[in-house]
Scaffold this motif. Structure first.
Motif, PDB file in Angstrom:
ATOM      1  N   ASP A 285      47.600  27.291 -55.721  1.00 42.90           N
ATOM      2  CA  ASP A 285      48.878  26.675 -55.358  1.00 42.90           C
ATOM      3  C   ASP A 285      48.608  25.246 -54.896  1.00 42.90           C
ATOM      4  N   TYR A 286      49.214  24.272 -55.599  1.00 40.80           N
ATOM      5  CA  TYR A 286      49.079  22.862 -55.238  1.00 40.80           C
ATOM      6  C   TYR A 286      50.309  22.345 -54.497  1.00 40.80           C
ATOM      7  N   GLY A 287      51.210  23.253 -54.127  1.00 47.66           N
ATOM      8  CA  GLY A 287      52.446  22.837 -53.481  1.00 47.66           C
ATOM      9  C   GLY A 287      52.293  22.384 -52.046  1.00 47.66           C
TER      10      GLY A 287
ATOM     11  N   ARG B  96      46.426   9.639 -47.185  1.00 44.96           N
ATOM     12  CA  ARG B  96      47.675   9.988 -47.849  1.00 44.96           C
ATOM     13  C   ARG B  96      47.534  11.405 -48.406  1.00 44.96           C
ATOM     14  N   ALA B  97      48.358  12.317 -47.926  1.00 48.44           N
ATOM     15  CA  ALA B  97      48.354  13.685 -48.434  1.00 48.44           C
ATOM     16  C   ALA B  97      49.112  13.715 -49.755  1.00 48.44           C
ATOM     17  N   VAL B  98      48.388  13.894 -50.846  1.00 48.42           N
ATOM     18  CA  VAL B  98      48.987  13.807 -52.183  1.00 48.42           C
ATOM     19  C   VAL B  98      50.071  14.867 -52.365  1.00 48.42           C
ATOM     20  N   ASN B  99      49.852  16.063 -51.858  1.00 50.60           N
ATOM     21  CA  ASN B  99      50.780  17.164 -52.103  1.00 50.60           C
ATOM     22  C   ASN B  99      52.157  16.911 -51.516  1.00 50.60           C
ATOM     23  N   THR B 100      52.210  16.262 -50.363  1.00 53.80           N
ATOM     24  CA  THR B 100      53.486  16.089 -49.670  1.00 53.80           C
ATOM     25  C   THR B 100      53.889  14.631 -49.490  1.00 53.80           C
ATOM     26  N   GLY B 101      52.949  13.704 -49.673  1.00 54.25           N
ATOM     27  CA  GLY B 101      53.246  12.291 -49.458  1.00 54.25           C
ATOM     28  C   GLY B 101      53.077  11.824 -48.032  1.00 54.25           C
ATOM     29  N   ALA B 102      52.723  12.726 -47.117  1.00 56.73           N
ATOM     30  CA  ALA B 102      52.588  12.366 -45.705  1.00 56.73           C
ATOM     31  C   ALA B 102      51.426  11.386 -45.495  1.00 56.73           C
TER      32      ALA B 102
ATOM     33  N   VAL C 225      38.309  15.132 -33.304  1.00 55.82           N
ATOM     34  CA  VAL C 225      38.909  14.385 -34.402  1.00 55.82           C
ATOM     35  C   VAL C 225      40.400  14.302 -34.089  1.00 55.82           C
ATOM     36  N   GLY C 226      40.867  13.088 -33.848  1.00 53.56           N
ATOM     37  CA  GLY C 226      42.285  12.905 -33.562  1.00 53.56           C
ATOM     38  C   GLY C 226      43.078  12.741 -34.837  1.00 53.56           C
ATOM     39  N   LEU C 227      44.217  13.407 -34.927  1.00 49.82           N
ATOM     40  CA  LEU C 227      45.107  13.262 -36.073  1.00 49.82           C
ATOM     41  C   LEU C 227      46.470  12.784 -35.590  1.00 49.82           C
ATOM     42  N   ASN C 228      46.912  11.662 -36.128  1.00 47.76           N
ATOM     43  CA  ASN C 228      48.238  11.135 -35.826  1.00 47.76           C
ATOM     44  C   ASN C 228      49.074  11.199 -37.099  1.00 47.76           C
ATOM     45  N   PHE C 229      50.077  12.065 -37.109  1.00 47.79           N
ATOM     46  CA  PHE C 229      50.915  12.260 -38.283  1.00 47.79           C
ATOM     47  C   PHE C 229      52.048  11.242 -38.242  1.00 47.79           C
ATOM     48  N   LEU C 230      52.057  10.359 -39.216  1.00 45.45           N
ATOM     49  CA  LEU C 230      52.944   9.206 -39.185  1.00 45.45           C
ATOM     50  C   LEU C 230      54.221   9.415 -39.986  1.00 45.45           C
ATOM     51  N   ASP C 231      54.254  10.442 -40.811  1.00 47.72           N
ATOM     52  CA  ASP C 231      55.391  10.615 -41.713  1.00 47.72           C
ATOM     53  C   ASP C 231      55.524  12.098 -42.000  1.00 47.72           C
ATOM     54  N   VAL C 232      56.244  12.813 -41.144  1.00 46.21           N
ATOM     55  CA  VAL C 232      56.236  14.273 -41.233  1.00 46.21           C
ATOM     56  C   VAL C 232      57.600  14.888 -41.523  1.00 46.21           C
ATOM     57  N   ILE C 233      58.674  14.136 -41.396  1.00 50.58           N
ATOM     58  CA  ILE C 233      60.008  14.696 -41.580  1.00 50.58           C
ATOM     59  C   ILE C 233      60.303  14.896 -43.064  1.00 50.58           C
ATOM     60  N   GLY C 234      60.720  16.108 -43.425  1.00 47.18           N
ATOM     61  CA  GLY C 234      61.075  16.383 -44.814  1.00 47.18           C
ATOM     62  C   GLY C 234      59.903  16.263 -45.753  1.00 47.18           C
ATOM     63  N   SER C 235      58.742  16.799 -45.350  1.00 46.97           N
ATOM     64  CA  SER C 235      57.511  16.623 -46.116  1.00 46.97           C
ATOM     65  C   SER C 235      57.641  17.084 -47.560  1.00 46.97           C
ATOM     66  N   LYS C 236      58.397  18.124 -47.794  1.00 48.21           N
ATOM     67  CA  LYS C 236      58.547  18.675 -49.146  1.00 48.21           C
ATOM     68  C   LYS C 236      60.010  18.699 -49.582  1.00 48.21           C
TER      69      LYS C 236
ATOM     70  N   ILE D  81      63.325  24.784 -41.794  1.00 48.11           N
ATOM     71  CA  ILE D  81      62.997  23.470 -41.250  1.00 48.11           C
ATOM     72  C   ILE D  81      61.759  22.916 -41.947  1.00 48.11           C
ATOM     73  N   ASP D  82      61.729  21.610 -42.144  1.00 43.50           N
ATOM     74  CA  ASP D  82      60.605  20.959 -42.832  1.00 43.50           C
ATOM     75  C   ASP D  82      60.121  19.774 -42.013  1.00 43.50           C
ATOM     76  N   VAL D  83      59.114  20.027 -41.203  1.00 44.12           N
ATOM     77  CA  VAL D  83      58.399  18.976 -40.471  1.00 44.12           C
ATOM     78  C   VAL D  83      56.910  19.227 -40.689  1.00 44.12           C
ATOM     79  N   ALA D  84      56.302  18.412 -41.528  1.00 39.75           N
ATOM     80  CA  ALA D  84      54.894  18.542 -41.925  1.00 39.75           C
ATOM     81  C   ALA D  84      54.646  19.724 -42.846  1.00 39.75           C
ATOM     82  N   MET D  85      55.413  20.792 -42.720  1.00 42.47           N
ATOM     83  CA  MET D  85      55.293  21.975 -43.573  1.00 42.47           C
ATOM     84  C   MET D  85      56.647  22.680 -43.623  1.00 42.47           C
TER      85      MET D  85
END
Length: 364
Positions: A90-92, A124-130, A161-172, A194-198
């Protein structure tokens, strides 16, 4: 030559693990790529005995990296969720735990050069664009894996490892509440889509006859529960604009209950056909957004969460995950802005993984 050797790094990212590849070392067409990844993991067998998989959905994940084509990012991260018992890829979705290993892997692979004691890697997360920024410890120009950060579900400690999610609303789905409602009723069960990051379908554990504190093994043994949840998930996926999700791992499922170990609430996360042993990084952000949004199924279950930025503590089967969130709230007007987590990663192995030449033989 009967087998093809493909270079790889094998990392634990958060509470998941799997092979990390350069995308250029793999076949370009998706059909052949899927056959390669099925072979690498050993999918189609409950023990993944003929591959690198670990017989669990958190150990049959694959990351594929390449230089970014855009100035906003350093690296492109293409994720694949390989099935355990089915020959299915699954590449979704994306995976936030495997994402934790992307920054270290990108440096190890030479895609990103260290810039000091800490190296930011924009992904850049290719699957979702985040777009996500990872902060990797690189004293002396090398990735450091030693440290004193502990995360529930992983033994010992490691470097943060710090992760800052910069673009998570409506990921898919393109919007935070893709059905247009804070609650929907599907087959008699109230859910929040709901769609925030997933993308997720979230409900109250009690509505499924659960306490919400069941163990992973207890939940996985409850086949009636999974059958009931899947019927509702399929309809939720349709309402969220995802189409027929029968063979897709999205939307994921979250069941909520009150906290009992000092957290803000308790969650059980499903991937979706088995129970996550802890909690997905992306899922934790979606659950936090649900907890903060007025009128969702989380209302009445969540301990008071302070002003933005706030640390939301989510209890899971093996402990607690903390998510730092920023948001704006004015009465019932709510805007989720960003989320961040601190996780750990470790390089476990590197070398070549062998794939039968009948599946993939470049140049043949």
């Amino acid at each position: 030559m009967t087998q093809t050797a493909i270079p790889f790094h094998f990392l634990r990212g958060g509470t998941s693990r799997g092979p990390y590849f350069l995308r250029s070392d793999l076949p370009a067409d998706e059909a052949t790529l899927s056959e390669v990844l099925i072979s690498v993991v050993g999918a189609g067998n409950p023990r993944n005995i003929d591959g690198l998989g670990g017989g669990n959905a958190v150990t049959t994940k694959v990351a594929m990296l390449s230089p970014s084509k855009e100035p906003e990012a350093d690296v492109e991260y293409f994720f694949a969720q390989v099935s355990v018992e089915e020959r299915l890829v699954d590449y979704g979705p994306t995976c936030g735990n495997i994402l934790v290993g992307v920054g270290p892997a990108a440096i190890e692979m030479g895609l990103v050069k260290p810039t000091g004691d800490e190296t930011p890697v924009r992904i850049r997360a290719v699957n979702t664009g985040a777009l996500v920024e990872a902060i990797v410890q690189t004293p002396g120009g090398k990735v450091n894996y030693d440290g004193d950060v502990a995360i529930d579900g992983v033994p010992g400690t490691a470097a943060p490892v710090g992760l800052n999610f910069l673009d998570v609303i409506g990921s898919k789905c393109g919007t935070m509440l893709p059905t247009g409602n804070v609650r929907d009723v599907i087959d008699g069960i109230e859910v929040t889509c709901i769609d925030v990051a997933m993308p997720m379908m979230i409900a109250r554990a009690s509505d499924f006859g659960l306490t919400g504190y069941e163990t992973q093994d207890e939940l996985d043994a409850n086949t009636d529960l999974f059958a009931r949840m899947e019927t509702i998930r399929l309809e939720a996926g349709r309402r969220m604009g995802l189409g027929d999700v029968a063979k897709s791992v999205t939307p994921k499922i979250g069941l909520l209950s009150r906290a009992r170990e000092g957290g803000h609430f308790c969650a059980r996360y499903f991937m979706p056909w088995n129970t996550h042993p802890t909690l997905a990084v992306t899922g934790s952000q979606c659950l936090a957004a649900c907890a903060l949004t007025p009128g969702t199924v989380a209302e009445g279950l969540v301990e008071p969460i302070g002003a933005s930025p706030a640390v939301v503590r989510i209890e899971h089967p093996m402990g607690v995950m903390e998510v730092t969130v920023t948001f704006k709230r004015d009465g019932n007007d709510f805007q989720f802005i960003s989320a961040g987590v601190i996780r750990t990663a470790r390089l476990i192995a590197r070398g070549e993984v062998m794939v039968p030449a009948a599946i993939y033989a470049p140049g043949r």
